[in-house]
Write a protein that holds these residues in place. Sequence first.
Motif, PDB file in Angstrom:
ATOM      1  N   TRP B  98      13.199   7.814   0.238  1.00 49.69           N
ATOM      2  CA  TRP B  98      14.040   6.761   0.030  1.00 49.69           C
ATOM      3  C   TRP B  98      15.609   7.315  -0.023  1.00 49.69           C
ATOM      4  O   TRP B  98      16.342   7.140   1.067  1.00 49.69           O
ATOM      5  N   PHE B  99      15.808   8.325  -0.775  1.00 53.79           N
ATOM      6  CA  PHE B  99      16.981   8.921  -0.990  1.00 53.79           C
ATOM      7  C   PHE B  99      17.043  10.059  -0.170  1.00 53.79           C
ATOM      8  O   PHE B  99      18.186  10.922  -0.187  1.00 53.79           O
ATOM      9  N   GLN B 100      16.162  10.623   0.394  1.00 52.31           N
ATOM     10  CA  GLN B 100      15.930  12.030   1.309  1.00 52.31           C
ATOM     11  C   GLN B 100      16.500  12.979   0.140  1.00 52.31           C
ATOM     12  O   GLN B 100      17.480  13.890   0.655  1.00 52.31           O
ATOM     13  N   ASN B 101      15.903  13.008  -0.800  1.00 62.26           N
ATOM     14  CA  ASN B 101      16.231  14.086  -1.881  1.00 62.26           C
ATOM     15  C   ASN B 101      15.253  14.751  -2.340  1.00 62.26           C
ATOM     16  O   ASN B 101      14.324  14.207  -3.366  1.00 62.26           O
ATOM     17  N   LYS B 102      14.905  16.090  -2.118  1.00 62.97           N
ATOM     18  CA  LYS B 102      13.671  16.683  -2.252  1.00 62.97           C
ATOM     19  C   LYS B 102      13.922  16.892  -4.169  1.00 62.97           C
ATOM     20  O   LYS B 102      12.671  17.248  -4.685  1.00 62.97           O
ATOM     21  N   SER B 103      14.890  17.077  -4.587  1.00 66.44           N
ATOM     22  CA  SER B 103      14.979  17.253  -5.835  1.00 66.44           C
ATOM     23  C   SER B 103      14.311  16.181  -7.001  1.00 66.44           C
ATOM     24  O   SER B 103      14.060  16.437  -8.053  1.00 66.44           O
ATOM     25  N   ILE B 104      14.457  14.946  -6.328  1.00 70.05           N
ATOM     26  CA  ILE B 104      13.667  13.890  -7.069  1.00 70.05           C
ATOM     27  C   ILE B 104      12.247  14.302  -7.257  1.00 70.05           C
ATOM     28  O   ILE B 104      11.850  14.272  -8.547  1.00 70.05           O
ATOM     29  N   LEU B 105      11.676  14.666  -6.182  1.00 73.08           N
ATOM     30  CA  LEU B 105      10.069  15.207  -6.307  1.00 73.08           C
ATOM     31  C   LEU B 105      10.044  16.081  -7.137  1.00 73.08           C
ATOM     32  O   LEU B 105       9.138  16.223  -8.086  1.00 73.08           O
ATOM     33  N   GLN B 106      10.983  17.340  -7.018  1.00 74.39           N
ATOM     34  CA  GLN B 106      10.724  18.546  -7.839  1.00 74.39           C
ATOM     35  C   GLN B 106      10.779  18.211  -9.388  1.00 74.39           C
ATOM     36  O   GLN B 106      10.004  18.716 -10.314  1.00 74.39           O
ATOM     37  N   ASP B 107      11.873  17.403  -9.628  1.00 69.98           N
ATOM     38  CA  ASP B 107      12.134  16.953 -10.934  1.00 69.98           C
ATOM     39  C   ASP B 107      10.956  16.133 -11.647  1.00 69.98           C
ATOM     40  O   ASP B 107      10.452  16.453 -12.843  1.00 69.98           O
ATOM     41  N   ASN B 108      10.535  15.381 -10.902  1.00 72.19           N
ATOM     42  CA  ASN B 108       9.396  14.442 -11.374  1.00 72.19           C
ATOM     43  C   ASN B 108       8.318  15.058 -11.625  1.00 72.19           C
ATOM     44  O   ASN B 108       7.542  14.916 -12.469  1.00 72.19           O
ATOM     45  N   ALA B 109       8.003  15.878 -10.401  1.00 70.96           N
ATOM     46  CA  ALA B 109       6.495  16.894 -10.827  1.00 70.96           C
ATOM     47  C   ALA B 109       6.729  17.835 -12.064  1.00 70.96           C
ATOM     48  O   ALA B 109       5.859  17.587 -12.853  1.00 70.96           O
ATOM     49  N   ARG B 110       7.989  18.260 -12.302  1.00 70.84           N
ATOM     50  CA  ARG B 110       7.903  19.040 -13.388  1.00 70.84           C
ATOM     51  C   ARG B 110       7.609  18.389 -14.825  1.00 70.84           C
ATOM     52  O   ARG B 110       7.051  18.570 -15.584  1.00 70.84           O
ATOM     53  N   TYR B 111       8.549  17.312 -14.621  1.00 69.81           N
ATOM     54  CA  TYR B 111       8.598  16.379 -15.887  1.00 69.81           C
ATOM     55  C   TYR B 111       7.461  15.471 -16.208  1.00 69.81           C
ATOM     56  O   TYR B 111       6.823  15.309 -17.275  1.00 69.81           O
ATOM     57  N   LEU B 112       6.370  15.163 -15.051  1.00 74.74           N
ATOM     58  CA  LEU B 112       5.340  14.418 -15.432  1.00 74.74           C
ATOM     59  C   LEU B 112       4.275  15.178 -15.770  1.00 74.74           C
ATOM     60  O   LEU B 112       3.564  14.905 -16.538  1.00 74.74           O
ATOM     61  N   ILE B 113       4.205  16.442 -15.350  1.00 74.05           N
ATOM     62  CA  ILE B 113       3.256  17.415 -15.676  1.00 74.05           C
ATOM     63  C   ILE B 113       3.408  17.811 -17.281  1.00 74.05           C
ATOM     64  O   ILE B 113       2.438  17.652 -18.108  1.00 74.05           O
ATOM     65  N   GLY B 114       4.774  18.173 -17.417  1.00 77.53           N
ATOM     66  CA  GLY B 114       5.114  18.493 -18.870  1.00 77.53           C
ATOM     67  C   GLY B 114       4.875  17.424 -20.022  1.00 77.53           C
ATOM     68  O   GLY B 114       4.317  17.533 -20.793  1.00 77.53           O
ATOM     69  N   LEU B 115       5.215  16.256 -19.340  1.00 77.14           N
ATOM     70  CA  LEU B 115       4.924  14.917 -20.323  1.00 77.14           C
ATOM     71  C   LEU B 115       3.523  14.785 -20.513  1.00 77.14           C
ATOM     72  O   LEU B 115       3.103  14.266 -21.702  1.00 77.14           O
ATOM     73  N   THR B 116       2.739  14.594 -19.305  1.00 80.13           N
ATOM     74  CA  THR B 116       1.408  14.383 -19.421  1.00 80.13           C
ATOM     75  C   THR B 116       0.815  15.535 -20.411  1.00 80.13           C
ATOM     76  O   THR B 116      -0.010  14.744 -21.390  1.00 80.13           O
ATOM     77  N   PHE B 117       0.920  16.733 -20.420  1.00 82.99           N
ATOM     78  CA  PHE B 117       0.518  17.648 -21.295  1.00 82.99           C
ATOM     79  C   PHE B 117       0.975  17.423 -22.723  1.00 82.99           C
ATOM     80  O   PHE B 117       0.399  17.672 -23.681  1.00 82.99           O
TER      81      PHE B 117
END
Lengths: 151, 286
Positions: B98-117
């Motif tokens: 939606w925001f055409q912003n790749k860093s949103i995906l990268q940041d969410n990927a990193r923190y979703l993994i980190g917080l899940t674990f």
Amino acid sequence: MNAVTYARVFGWLPIFLLFIVVAQHFFLVRTQHLSPWLGGGFGMFASTDVGSSRKIIVTAISKNGEENPITLAGHLEELYQRARGLPSARQLDELAQATWKELERESVEGKEFSLALLRIEVWKTHYNVKSLQPEMAQIVLKIFDFEHKKN
Amino acid sequence: MKIAHLKQDVLSYDSWQLAAKLTLLTLLLSPVGDWFIRPFILSLCVIGLLISDLWRSASLWGALALLTGTRVYLDWPLADNHAYLLSYWCLAFALSAWFQNKSILQDNARYLIGLTFAFAAWQKWAAPDYINGVFFLTTFLLDERFENFVVLFSSITFEQIDMARDYLEGDYRFEPAAEQLPFAIPDSFWWLAMVSTVWNLFEQTLIAVAFLVPRHFLLGRLRDAALLIFCFSIYAVVPVVSFGWLLLSMGVAQCDGKSSTLRVWYLFAFLVLIFYYEIPWAELLV
């Protein structure tokens, strides 16, 4: 707010939702006996308090005090599993209402049992550290009187 | 086709594109939801994979986030933990598109993994019956998905597992259980449970810290290796492979800008998990 600020704020929505769900998970584990495996709190493979180590006993009680244990099958099975994982008032009420309806339908079909009350018990198993000896403890007991409510 | 060409093809993918396609493949390989949700999810995944550039459509990912979220809501409280994670992940794709912003995906990927674990590790540290080893001692006996694994890696027998189940699953509401299992727990079984307890605790804590600390920290630099080792080791035993595919898709999304070989490793792990899923290796070896 410009587009960059919107992106910066709304971009964190998934993480925000994760925190909300995890907080709800811990709250329900503490207050409503939610199994730690369930509810999105990432407690799988962390506790022996999994659904299969719990038991729900549903007993129909007739007007003359006769007790009849109910075997939950068919569409009741799913409600049973939900109530076993989260024995909250709402889940137990849904299970009790569906069971009551099923018993009323059976009584219309000719099985003689004048239903007065429905009792639902939820039991949880603990295992001894040294011997693994299982020990069951009742965590919820609720009586439902739909006949009285109707009147 | 030469291996070098294959590697080049994989490297030519944008990490956003590769992560999107792996997530769509995950949904196809391990479909989710009831009959009134599943066909819509599957159709969207097929369309997303076949039509070029649709992998970065906010509408596609918004619809997937809505459908996977609805599935969690309808299954309440029975949905597995990775069902929630899948929903957050689809939402991250939608917002990123939606925001055409790749860093949103990268940041969410990193923190979703980190917080899940982090939460997974926290729940283990806080659970007395996990820390004292009782969790794996009972789960290895009661959960039939581990049956072949424990028979293969310890001296316990199928007959003993059956006896243990009768004992552990009995109805002890009114009468206490016998004080002991009907057989002595073999040392090899006890050690298997203890090693599993310590390994899981250590590995999940390590991954949580590695993903949550800044990238330039020593542990931050080890995050991809730690996640890959986790997927290669855990999903050989634990039959929740769709969780593994989801983690690997997130791993790909956040590893952009690092060694391109990492992307190949993530893809390789994704393929290995297919073999874990389809081949009952422990059953064949028992």
